[in-house]
Structures are given as structure tokens and as C-alpha cells.
Design an enzyme around this catalytic site. Structure first.
Site, PDB file in Angstrom:
ATOM      1  N   ASP A 150       0.974  -1.264   0.068  1.00  0.00           N
ATOM      2  CA  ASP A 150      -0.093   0.083  -0.080  1.00  0.00           C
ATOM      3  C   ASP A 150       0.921   1.285   0.120  1.00  0.00           C
ATOM      4  OD1 ASP A 150      -2.194   1.830   1.012  1.00  0.00           O
ATOM      5  OD2 ASP A 150      -3.145  -0.234   0.867  1.00  0.00           O
ATOM      6  N   PRO A 158       0.931   4.104  18.109  1.00  0.00           N
ATOM      7  CA  PRO A 158       0.801   3.449  19.165  1.00  0.00           C
ATOM      8  C   PRO A 158      -0.178   2.337  19.373  1.00  0.00           C
ATOM      9  CG  PRO A 158      -0.107   5.703  19.608  1.00  0.00           C
ATOM     10  CD  PRO A 158       0.527   5.786  18.197  1.00  0.00           C
ATOM     11  N   HIS A 206      -3.495   5.920   3.857  1.00  0.00           N
ATOM     12  CA  HIS A 206      -4.313   4.758   3.219  1.00  0.00           C
ATOM     13  C   HIS A 206      -3.760   3.530   4.028  1.00  0.00           C
ATOM     14  CE1 HIS A 206      -5.976   1.777   0.412  1.00  0.00           C
ATOM     15  NE2 HIS A 206      -6.923   2.706   0.002  1.00  0.00           N
ATOM     16  N   TYR A 316      -8.146 -10.923 -12.070  1.00  0.00           N
ATOM     17  CA  TYR A 316      -7.137 -12.170 -12.707  1.00  0.00           C
ATOM     18  C   TYR A 316      -7.912 -13.363 -12.152  1.00  0.00           C
ATOM     19  CZ  TYR A 316      -3.965  -8.470 -13.322  1.00  0.00           C
ATOM     20  OH  TYR A 316      -3.157  -7.293 -14.082  1.00  0.00           O
ATOM     21  N   SER A 369     -11.299  -0.611  -0.331  1.00  0.00           N
ATOM     22  CA  SER A 369     -10.081  -0.665   0.420  1.00  0.00           C
ATOM     23  C   SER A 369     -10.343  -1.236   1.605  1.00  0.00           C
ATOM     24  CB  SER A 369      -9.485   0.680   0.197  1.00  0.00           C
ATOM     25  OG  SER A 369      -8.677   0.830  -0.858  1.00  0.00           O
TER      26      SER A 369
END
Length: 519
Positions: A150, A158, A206, A316, A369
Site C-alpha cells: 500500500d 501506538p 491509506h 485475474y 479498500s
């Protein structure tokens, strides 16, 4: 006792959310319709078997090109083409070379996220996948590793630091030295394919958000808890500060993960919350070269049907890929989520998901995501409970253990949203679905048929296809072409039609389905 600890944790989390501010990531704009965007001046080139280093060098002299990176065990290179030669013409030129198996653009890939209102408090995703019940079975294991491919991971956060994978040879070695001889200097937490170094720090957000869903430390009195309270997260950065990256860098991350797996790191899955490039044979070949690692990926955020409008890498056709759709807190398919009755395997929570964010922050994000790491986290949780189970059994428990919201009935292969407790305690949970069959028939031309037939972790055969024109085809799960992997629960056969229309009756001990083609 565990339930009491969980109650204390939720209470402390509630206080943190009320008192703290949460960031909101910036929206990424979609690329214009048409050819998938790629990097100007570059190709990915796959050489034929037996081409020597001298032969490759001679080829570069002929083409006026140069090698930027080499993916040696894939026999591929990232190539800089000569000035003034366009990418499309360069592809034609290289593919006319007898030493080249194929050449393709270096496609642009992007994180698959959508930002949402940061003021809405929710940790609903863990409840929807029945994680609290699963945690009475296991909360994870420090012996299980997942790789987040990513934008990197804030390894100092933390709520993540204790669960980061650490390369002990580099941690205990000398700064500036490649202590473990893997070709990367000081890769303590993973690899950075953008800057080609050992520091995968996240400068986008992200990847850190994804990592928190997989494995934010649980029961520590701060922030959030991941699907795994305990796990090890390897970071590999190929997306830049804007959330964009190239196929070549994604391949480099996958190769890094493969290398670490070969050195004994117990990597069960990679999380791939990105997409957007065109079909890349190079990326396909890379994923296919590491079948023992699950490749869990976002279905896409275009509200599109992946069966008819392919999205890569989700589409795929490889047995170790799990493509994931996004669901909402009201059990619906998220409005942005891609879907696919034959291509997207499962759904998972992906709307307004609270997770870790860089610089000791937390944020709400939405997208496939955010759904994907719920599934990656479940893969790790299953491995923690069943340490000897391989990728096939883990994948099948993910697919068979879920519940069945009506919104997914005709939108995914299984019709299920993942259920962690259901996967960990699976008993007689049957899944059957036709997967591959032709849209049109050409008499005399062979075509491939396949179907998923499983009961919990195990394949459920035999699988047959009865033809309306007469005859029965027996499908096989033996890894012999056209079947891609033995014992994975996907049964495959080759069939040569005699007409232009046919009704196919797929059946097995766990289910049946009829499809009509060519009419």
C-alpha cells in the site's frame, strides 16, 4: 473473562472517540475513460526462457533502451525506452523481438478509497463480521504475518507498533548495512518501492488505515482493535503521498514478500487495497508465482459489474485471489462498490470504517479498500487457530463461513459477507457456484468450464456438467491444465461445443446450478 476485558476495551474506546478529533483523507479523482493510464517512457518486459544477460544487453543496444530494475526470478525488467519513442510503439517494437515473450505499459495503480464524514462514530464492522464471538476462540498470533502492500504503514503509531513485523537481523545490525543480505539496507519493518529503500513509512494514510483494520492492538485501552488483537504486519510501500503507484513497484513489493516467505517468514496473505490499471500480464505472472500466499484485493469503487467490466487485479483468474466487495452497516452493498456474481468472492464492511491514521490519529474512510483488510485479517485469524492449514483451506473457510445478507445474493460468488466466528467454527457449510463458462459458443472450439464446490475448508466433489444436447462432463480439481490448483475446491474441465447454444447443468454433492449460454 475475555468478554469482560472486551467490555472494558469498548468503554475506553468510546471515551477516546468522544474526546479526540479524527482526520478525513482527501478524495482522489478518477482518471478519464479510455486507455488505462501508464508511466510515459517505460515498459515492463518479460524475456523468453534461455535469453542470456548478454542477449538482454544486446537487445537494449538494438532498441536504444536501458534496464531500470530487474525482477530476476520472473525473468522481467522495468525498461526505460529511448527518447521520442511512444509507449504504444515501444510495445510493438519489443514484442517483435524474438527474445521477448511480452511487453506492456507500466500501468498506474491507485488506492481504492472514498473519504466520509469524520464525525460519525462507528466500529460497526467488527460486530457485523462477528469478531467478538470469534475472539473467544482466538485473538490472533504473533507467529502469523500479513503484508500490507500500500502507501506504507506508520510503524510508530501506538495502536500498531507492537504488531509490526520486525526484521531482527536489521534491527540488531549496523545502520547503513544490509545485515541480512536481502538486497535492502535497514529494512526493519518492510520495504519502500517508491524510494527503493528500507523505510516504508506512510505519507498518505491509506496503508495505515488498512493496517489498523487487520491488526490494531486489541485490549490495550486506546484507539481501536483490529480483526487480530495480535499479529505481525509487514509493510511494503509502492503508493506515493498521492495514493498512486506503478505496476513495477507493486511487483517489487510482491517479490520482497515472496523472498521473505522463502526465508521462513510465516506470511499468510497480502492485502491489496488498490487497482485501476489495465490488464497486466506481468502482474498476473507475479501473483501466480506465489500461490502459497493469498492475494486479497479490493473489487473496486466504480459501482460496476466486474463480470462484464473487468477491474484489475481483482479480476485475474487465479486461485489464490479473493476479490472483496464493500457492505454497509445496514447490510446493503455499498453504493460505490463493484460486484460480480462470478468474479467477486465475498463482501465485508467498507463504509465509514474507523481505523488508525498516521501521526497518532484515527480516521473514517469508506471503500472496497476498507472492506479488503477485514478479509485479510480473517485469513490471519484462521491461521492463528489452525497453524498447519494452507492457503486453500484458509480461503475456503473465508468463503464458506459467512452469513447471507440479501444484498449480496446475486452480487458475489458466495452471496456471503464474511463471518469470523462462522469461519473459525465451520461445520457443514456448503458453497456451490458456477464460475467460468463462455458467453458465446463457437462449434468445434474448446472452452473452459469451472465451478466452486466446497464444504467448510474442503473441496466437495465430484462435480459434473450435464449438457442439454446430451453427455456429461466430469470436472477435476487436480491441478492438471486447465485446472489451476489441486485441492482448492475449484473444479475445472475443457469442453468443445457442437452447437451455438447450450444449457449447462452444474452439480456436486453440495449444490447445483443451471446456466444457459449462446441463447
Amino acid at each position: 473473562m475475555m468478554k469482560k476485558r472486551l467490555e472494558r476495551f469498548v468503554c475506553s474506546l468510546f471515551m477516546v472517540v468522544l474526546m479526540a478529533g479524527y482526520g478525513n483523507a482527501g478524495m482522489m479523482t478518477a482518471s478519464a475513460a479510455g486507455t488505462a493510464p501508464y508511466k510515459e517512457g517505460e515498459l515492463i518486459v518479460k524475456y523468453r526462457e534461455g535469453v542470456s544477460e548478454e542477449g538482454k544487453a544486446e537487445g537494449h543496444r538494438r532498441h536504444g533502451s536501458e534496464r531500470k530494475k530487474e525482477f530476476r526470478d520472473l525473468n522481467m525488467e522495468q525498461v526505460k525506452i529511448r527518447p521520442g519513442l511512444g509507449v504504444e510503439n515501444a510495445v510493438k517494437e519489443f514484442e517483435a523481438d524474438d527474445d521477448v515473450e511480452y511487453a506492456e505499459p507500466n500501468y498506474l495503480l491507485k488506492a481504492s478509497k472514498i473519504p466520509t464524514d469524520p464525525k460519525f462514530y462507528s466500529t460497526w464492522g467488527m460486530a457485523k463480521i462477528n469478531a467478538p464471538a470469534a475472539w473467544d476462540n482466538t485473538t490472533g498470533s504473533a507467529g502469523v504475518v500479513v503484508a500490507v502492500i500500500d502507501s506504507g504503514v506508520d510503524y510508530n503509531h501506538p495502536d500498531l507498533k507492537a504488531n509490526m513485523w520486525i526484521n531482527q537481523a536489521e534491527l540488531n545490525g549496523k545502520p547503513g548495512i544490509d545485515d541480512d543480505g536481502d538486497g535492502v539496507v535497514d529494512d526493519i519493518y518492510g520495504y519502500n518501492g517508491v524510494n527503493n529503500n528500507g523505510n516504508p513509512m506512510d505519507n498518505n494514510g491509506h496503508g495505515t488505515h488498512v493496517a489498523g483494520t487487520i491488526g490494531a492492538v486489541g485490549n490495550n485501552g486506546i484507539g481501536v482493535a483490529g480483526v487480530n488483537w495480535t499479529v505481525k504486519i509487514m509493510a511494503c510501500k509502492f503508493l506515493d503521498a498521492n495514493g498512486s503507484g506503478y505496476t513495477s513497484d507493486a511487483i517489487e513489493c510482491l517479490q520482497y514478500v515472496k523472498k521473505m516467505k522463502s526465508r521462513g517468514v510465516n506470511i499468510v496473505a497480502t492485502n491489496n487495497s488498490w487497482g485501476g490499471g489495465g490488464y497486466s500480464r506481468a502482474l498476473y505472472d507475479t501473483i501466480n508465482s506465489q500461490r502459497d500466499i493469498l492475494f486479497i484485493t479490493a473489487a473496486g469503487n466504480a459501482a460496476a459489474n466486474n463480470d462484464t467490466t473487468p477491474s484489475y487485479p481483482a479480476d485475474y483468474n487465479l486461485p489464490n485471489i479473493i476479490a472483496v466487495a464493500a457492505t454497509t452497516s445496514t447490510d446493503g452493498l455499498a453504493s460505490f462498490s463493484n460486484y460480480g456474481r462470478r468474479t467477486v468472492m465475498v463482501g465485508a464492511p467498507g463504509y465509514s470504517i474507523l481505523s488508525t491514521y498516521p501521526n497518532n490519529q484515527y480516521a473514517y474512510l469508506s471503500g472496497t479498500s476498507m472492506a479488503t483488510p477485514h478479509v485479510t485479517g480473517l485469513a490471519a485469524l484462521i491461521k492463528a487457530k489452525y497453524p498447519t492449514m494452507d492457503w486453500r483451506g484458509i480461503k475456503n473457510l473465508i468463503l464458506s463461513g459467512g452469513d447471507r445478507p440479501s444484498s449480496l445474493a446475486a452480487k458475489t460468488v458466495t452471496g456471503r459477507r464474511i463471518d469470523a466466528f462462522g469461519s473459525l467454527t465451520c461445520v457443514d457449510s456448503r458453497v456451490f457456484s458456477a464460475l467460468t463458462y463462455p458467453a458465446t459458443l463457437q462449434p468445434g472450439v474448446a472452452t473452459t468450464l469451472s465451478a466452486l464446490s466446497i464444504n467448510c475448508s474442503k473441496p466437495a466433489g465430484p462435480v459434473t456438467v450435464s449438457l442439454s444436447t446430451g453427455g456429461v462432463l466430469t470436472m477435476r480439481d487436480d491441478g492438471v491444465y486447465p485446472d489451476l490448483a489441486a485441492g482448492d475446491g475449484i473444479f475445472t474441465g475443457s469442453w468443445t461445443p457442437t452447437g451455438t447454444a447450450e444449457t449447462l447443468n452444474f452439480s456436486s454433492p453440495v449444490g447445483a446450478e443451471t446456466v444457459t449460454v449462446g441463447k
